[in-house]
Motif scaffolding. Structure first.
Motif, mmCIF file in Angstrom:
data_model
loop_
_atom_site.group_PDB
_atom_site.id
_atom_site.type_symbol
_atom_site.label_atom_id
_atom_site.label_comp_id
_atom_site.label_asym_id
_atom_site.label_seq_id
_atom_site.Cartn_x
_atom_site.Cartn_y
_atom_site.Cartn_z
ATOM 1 N N LEU A 93 46.026 -21.663 -10.001
ATOM 2 C CA LEU A 93 47.109 -20.747 -10.402
ATOM 3 C C LEU A 93 46.780 -19.946 -11.672
ATOM 4 C CD1 LEU A 93 50.609 -22.391 -9.742
ATOM 5 C CD2 LEU A 93 49.504 -20.500 -8.541
ATOM 6 N N PRO A 94 46.197 -20.579 -12.707
ATOM 7 C CA PRO A 94 45.893 -19.792 -13.912
ATOM 8 C C PRO A 94 44.943 -18.625 -13.637
ATOM 9 C CG PRO A 94 45.690 -22.151 -14.354
ATOM 10 C CD PRO A 94 45.881 -22.007 -12.875
ATOM 11 N N LEU A 95 44.093 -18.779 -12.607
ATOM 12 C CA LEU A 95 43.142 -17.701 -12.302
ATOM 13 C C LEU A 95 43.848 -16.483 -11.707
ATOM 14 C CD1 LEU A 95 40.378 -19.861 -10.562
ATOM 15 C CD2 LEU A 95 40.490 -19.185 -12.955
ATOM 16 N N LEU A 96 45.010 -16.713 -11.084
ATOM 17 C CA LEU A 96 45.722 -15.601 -10.449
ATOM 18 C C LEU A 96 46.334 -14.655 -11.470
ATOM 19 C CD1 LEU A 96 47.541 -17.346 -7.454
ATOM 20 C CD2 LEU A 96 45.265 -16.325 -7.534
ATOM 21 N N ALA A 97 46.613 -15.197 -12.654
ATOM 22 C CA ALA A 97 47.222 -14.372 -13.700
ATOM 23 C C ALA A 97 46.356 -13.142 -13.964
ATOM 24 C CB ALA A 97 47.394 -15.200 -14.962
ATOM 25 N N GLU A 98 45.040 -13.340 -13.947
ATOM 26 C CA GLU A 98 44.132 -12.236 -14.216
ATOM 27 C C GLU A 98 44.188 -11.195 -13.089
ATOM 28 O OE1 GLU A 98 39.437 -11.998 -14.933
ATOM 29 O OE2 GLU A 98 40.484 -13.716 -15.851
ATOM 30 N N LEU A 99 44.290 -11.688 -11.840
ATOM 31 C CA LEU A 99 44.343 -10.774 -10.694
ATOM 32 C C LEU A 99 45.645 -9.961 -10.687
ATOM 33 C CD1 LEU A 99 42.916 -13.209 -8.027
ATOM 34 C CD2 LEU A 99 41.827 -11.127 -8.826
ATOM 35 N N LYS A 100 46.659 -10.518 -11.310
ATOM 36 C CA LYS A 100 47.954 -9.837 -11.401
ATOM 37 C C LYS A 100 47.840 -8.467 -12.058
ATOM 38 C CE LYS A 100 51.383 -11.432 -9.695
ATOM 39 N NZ LYS A 100 52.544 -10.812 -9.212
ATOM 40 N N ARG A 101 46.870 -8.354 -12.964
ATOM 41 C CA ARG A 101 46.702 -7.085 -13.674
ATOM 42 C C ARG A 101 46.167 -5.984 -12.762
ATOM 43 N NH1 ARG A 101 43.028 -9.235 -17.782
ATOM 44 N NH2 ARG A 101 44.119 -11.165 -18.239
ATOM 45 N N ASP A 102 45.407 -6.389 -11.724
ATOM 46 C CA ASP A 102 44.749 -5.392 -10.866
ATOM 47 C C ASP A 102 45.423 -5.190 -9.512
ATOM 48 O OD1 ASP A 102 42.869 -5.132 -12.864
ATOM 49 O OD2 ASP A 102 41.634 -6.755 -12.048
ATOM 50 N N PHE A 103 46.263 -6.137 -9.096
ATOM 51 C CA PHE A 103 46.867 -6.035 -7.758
ATOM 52 C C PHE A 103 48.356 -6.328 -7.835
ATOM 53 C CE2 PHE A 103 42.482 -7.491 -7.292
ATOM 54 C CZ PHE A 103 41.960 -6.539 -6.428
ATOM 55 N N ARG A 104 49.109 -5.738 -6.886
ATOM 56 C CA ARG A 104 50.546 -5.979 -6.851
ATOM 57 C C ARG A 104 50.892 -7.015 -5.791
ATOM 58 N NH1 ARG A 104 53.394 -1.671 -5.160
ATOM 59 N NH2 ARG A 104 51.492 -0.663 -4.437
ATOM 60 N N PHE A 105 51.329 -8.181 -6.210
ATOM 61 C CA PHE A 105 51.806 -9.220 -5.288
ATOM 62 C C PHE A 105 52.772 -10.135 -6.029
ATOM 63 C CE2 PHE A 105 49.268 -12.823 -6.910
ATOM 64 C CZ PHE A 105 48.258 -12.169 -7.604
ATOM 65 N N LEU A 106 53.668 -10.734 -5.244
ATOM 66 C CA LEU A 106 54.643 -11.667 -5.821
ATOM 67 C C LEU A 106 54.328 -13.033 -5.240
ATOM 68 C CD1 LEU A 106 57.288 -12.003 -7.485
ATOM 69 C CD2 LEU A 106 58.509 -11.776 -5.311
ATOM 70 N N SER A 107 53.947 -13.981 -6.095
ATOM 71 C CA SER A 107 53.535 -15.267 -5.543
ATOM 72 C C SER A 107 54.609 -16.325 -5.784
ATOM 73 C CB SER A 107 52.157 -15.667 -6.076
ATOM 74 O OG SER A 107 52.257 -16.439 -7.228
ATOM 75 N N TYR A 108 54.515 -17.409 -4.998
ATOM 76 C CA TYR A 108 55.525 -18.472 -5.033
ATOM 77 C C TYR A 108 55.821 -18.959 -6.445
ATOM 78 C CZ TYR A 108 56.822 -19.956 -0.266
ATOM 79 O OH TYR A 108 57.379 -20.057 0.975
ATOM 80 N N SER A 109 54.770 -19.064 -7.271
ATOM 81 C CA SER A 109 54.959 -19.617 -8.611
ATOM 82 C C SER A 109 55.869 -18.729 -9.460
ATOM 83 C CB SER A 109 53.609 -19.797 -9.297
ATOM 84 O OG SER A 109 52.951 -18.557 -9.369
ATOM 85 N N GLU A 110 56.055 -17.487 -9.005
ATOM 86 C CA GLU A 110 56.932 -16.577 -9.753
ATOM 87 C C GLU A 110 58.342 -16.525 -9.166
ATOM 88 O OE1 GLU A 110 54.237 -12.845 -10.686
ATOM 89 O OE2 GLU A 110 53.902 -13.565 -8.647
ATOM 90 N N MET A 111 58.578 -17.311 -8.100
ATOM 91 C CA MET A 111 59.867 -17.228 -7.410
ATOM 92 C C MET A 111 60.737 -18.442 -7.721
ATOM 93 S SD MET A 111 58.935 -16.168 -3.530
ATOM 94 C CE MET A 111 57.577 -15.027 -3.218
ATOM 95 N N THR A 112 62.031 -18.208 -7.803
ATOM 96 C CA THR A 112 62.989 -19.312 -7.843
ATOM 97 C C THR A 112 63.317 -19.678 -6.393
ATOM 98 O OG1 THR A 112 64.837 -17.790 -7.748
ATOM 99 C CG2 THR A 112 64.055 -18.416 -9.950
ATOM 100 N N ALA A 113 63.950 -20.847 -6.220
ATOM 101 C CA ALA A 113 64.376 -21.255 -4.874
ATOM 102 C C ALA A 113 65.352 -20.218 -4.308
ATOM 103 C CB ALA A 113 65.021 -22.640 -4.920
#
Ligand SMILES: [Mg+2]
Length: 277
Positions: free
Chosen positions: A115-135
């Motif tokens: 998961l920490p590695l995805l933070a970097e990809l967030k800067r270059d791509f647009r996606f909403l991942s589960y870790s950013e979602m509430t139930a």
């Protein structure tokens, strides 16, 4: 050495569980037959352990479960499993967890490590991942009940995401993930970020590690594209008919069968025919 002549691996949604009602009633006669003959029957599904716990209790399935599309294996501490399996010497300690009466083996990459590695990809791509979602957000997106949404969010090996960028960006995204030892598999609603494993890898792992020395024939049953790796890793592949789509293919297992009926009825028909020769 495990003596059963067969090992059965099965997908759940649309295969052992009815596509619409999630009922497995029509499969009951075949489950009884598997029980009578002490044949291990194992879930191999995209579901999380949280989602499977109740299902395995209700179905009274005592066998190991392959969770999150081959991301990991949950082996219950019970007599049936203890008879065939006593653990894996030298398995890396950081890839085993013991909790809730299960031993969890990671096959690829644990979610909390990537998961920490995805933070970097967030800067270059647009996606909403589960870790950013509430139930609640997941309920809105999927129509799941709040309890089911919580079980779906409780993940160990995979990270679903809503892809909000272009198709060409997706290719670049997958390539970047590849450099990190990850992949992104597109599903129906979500794309799944995970280690480089699949249901087929996991089937082979269970056969070689848990049932090592077994001469059993493997039967795999599934209805969807994400079952192909599992179907093709088995000795006998049963493609279970779906009310929604054509059977996936190509099937390259030594023996391929397409079930006569759809869903759990097709599942039962194929198992009973195979076991009775
Ligand atoms: Mg399915």
């Amino acid at each position: 050495m495990h003596l059963s002549a067969w090992l059965v691996f099965t997908d759940l949604d649309g295969t052992l569980l009815d596509h619409h009602s999630y009922s497995w009633d029509k499969a009951t006669p075949a489950i009884e037959l598997l029980r009578q003959r002490s044949i291990p029957w194992m879930f191999n599904t995209s579901k999380t352990f949280s989602e499977l716990q109740m299902i395995s209790l209700e179905m009274e399935n005592p066998w190991p479960m392959i969770v999150e599309n081959g991301g990991g294996i949950a082996v219950p501490d019970n007599d049936q499993c203890a008879k065939v399996f006593s653990g894996i010497p030298n398995y890396p300690a950081d890839m085993i967890q013991v909790r809730d009466g299960f031993r969890f083996y990671s096959l690829g990459y644990e979610r909390e490590r990537f998961l920490p590695l995805l933070a970097e990809l967030k800067r270059d791509f647009r996606f909403l991942s589960y870790s950013e979602m509430t139930a609640n957000k997941l309920v809105t997106l999927t129509g799941l009940s709040i309890d089911k949404a919580k079980q779906s969010l409780d993940r160990e090996y995979t990270e679903p995401c809503l892809w909000l960028d272009s198709d060409s960006a997706f290719m670049a995204f997958d390539e970047r993930l590849g450099q990190l030892g990850l992949q992104c598999v597109r599903g129906g609603r979500f794309a799944h970020i995970m280690g480089k494993v699949d249901k087929g890898t996991a089937l082979k792992w269970v056969v070689s590690q848990i049932f090592s020395g077994s001469q059993a024939q493997t039967i795999a049953l599934g209805d969807g594209e994400n079952d192909l790796s599992m179907l093709n890793a088995a000795d006998i592949a049963v493609v279970v008919r779906s009310p929604r789509h054509e059977p996936p293919g190509p099937c390259t297992a030594p023996r391929c069968i397409v079930s006569k009926d759809i869903g759990p009825a097709g599942w039962a028909g194929a198992i009973i025919a195979l076991l009775n020769g």
